[in-house]
Design an enzyme around this catalytic site. Sequence first.
Site, mmCIF file in Angstrom:
data_model
loop_
_atom_site.group_PDB
_atom_site.id
_atom_site.type_symbol
_atom_site.label_atom_id
_atom_site.label_comp_id
_atom_site.label_asym_id
_atom_site.label_seq_id
_atom_site.Cartn_x
_atom_site.Cartn_y
_atom_site.Cartn_z
ATOM 1 N N HIS A 40 -4.097 7.427 1.260
ATOM 2 C CA HIS A 40 -4.122 6.049 1.100
ATOM 3 C C HIS A 40 -5.604 5.236 1.620
ATOM 4 C CE1 HIS A 40 -3.782 1.870 0.414
ATOM 5 N NE2 HIS A 40 -3.702 1.560 2.043
ATOM 6 N N ASN A 91 -10.007 -0.314 -0.619
ATOM 7 C CA ASN A 91 -8.933 0.349 -0.510
ATOM 8 C C ASN A 91 -8.077 -0.507 -1.986
ATOM 9 O OD1 ASN A 91 -5.850 -0.414 -0.045
ATOM 10 N ND2 ASN A 91 -6.099 -1.302 2.062
ATOM 11 N N CYS A 139 1.206 -1.104 0.456
ATOM 12 C CA CYS A 139 0.054 -0.383 -0.102
ATOM 13 C C CYS A 139 0.689 1.219 -0.462
ATOM 14 C CB CYS A 139 -0.682 -0.347 1.290
ATOM 15 S SG CYS A 139 -2.129 -1.116 1.408
#
Length: 321
Positions: free
Chosen positions: A248, A278, A114
């Site tokens: 994020h 996500n 990520c």
Amino acid sequence: MTLRAILAGTGSALPRTRVSNAELAERVDTSDEWIVERTGIRFRHIAEPDETTATLGADAAKQALAAAGLEPADIGLIIVATATPDNTFPASATKVQALIGAPDCIAFDVAAVCSGFLYALSVADSMLRTGAAKHALVIGSETFSRILDWEDRTTCVLFGDGAGAVVLSAEDVADDRGILATRLHAEGQYSGMLYVDGGPSTTGTVGHVRMQGREVFRHAVTNLASVLGEVMADVGLSAADIDWVVPHQANKRIIDATAKKLGLPPERIVLTVDRHANTSAASVPLALDLAVRDGRIKRGDLIVLEAMGGGFTWGAAVLRV
Ligand code: UT7
């Protein structure tokens, strides 16, 4: 005059198919109510078989090139941040290079899950400032749906697929435009809290995402607040100077808690977790492109990017658009 990496253009790409929480609830034991309340997620895009990390990355790259007014031949460096490459090798960056028709250049992938886009951005920034290339494509692209365990409700509802891209150009500037600071971190002792239970060198299989969600949540808020503090101190600026935070997009509660810790008002935070879920390395450049295209992020704005993920890895960047 200072040589800096300037944001010259942005782009993004999402798979054709969008899946709602209610549709997911038909496949696993979950509910729209649980997912919205715990994460803020309402939809995610899921790639069809013909949509891959490389094709989505190439579509995002083409948009970013058009926004920058550049041709594929102008690009000297392509970095793809991904944890879900089309193949174990070659790097997805070389596949993107072929798909967009870019001639000989530097092309490689960065694996920091990520945080991958922050890592790739930082590497590209350094390479541009040391003269390795004049223009770089930095892409975050993922097809996480391919590594989800669709029987595991604690993970499969959280992720989506997509790609975001930026073009960075090395320019001598007299003002404070460009990437002003980046900070990266990793703590490998936490690798067991968020990982994929397969790989070429261990099981010989692709594997599935495994996560201790509550622990990851706790570390994310602490680490993100800390790294944001570091980059802001690096450039001598405070929360009041920031026009936009592009975080994020893992969980709205993580974003809210981090913002609260730093005294950042919610109206200056770009949120896409509701519609993208996500998307790992793609989440920051996807959100950035959205806010550039809808006119929120404008020339002269000071923006801060941040991410945290498997490894653990985390990082942040400050740039003047
Ligand atoms: O990209 C970076 C990496 N990822 C993250 O940053 C994610 C970090 N973690 C999180 O976002 C949150 O921890 C989650 C969204 C994953 C989970 O939220 P939580 O508030 O920490 O919930 P929990 O794991 O403590 O689970 C609460 C309950 C459990 O039931 P019991 O044991 O209390 O009876 C779970 O079994 O919710 C249950 N549960 C679900 N229920 C309905 C877990 N997943 C689901 C689900 N639907 N999908």
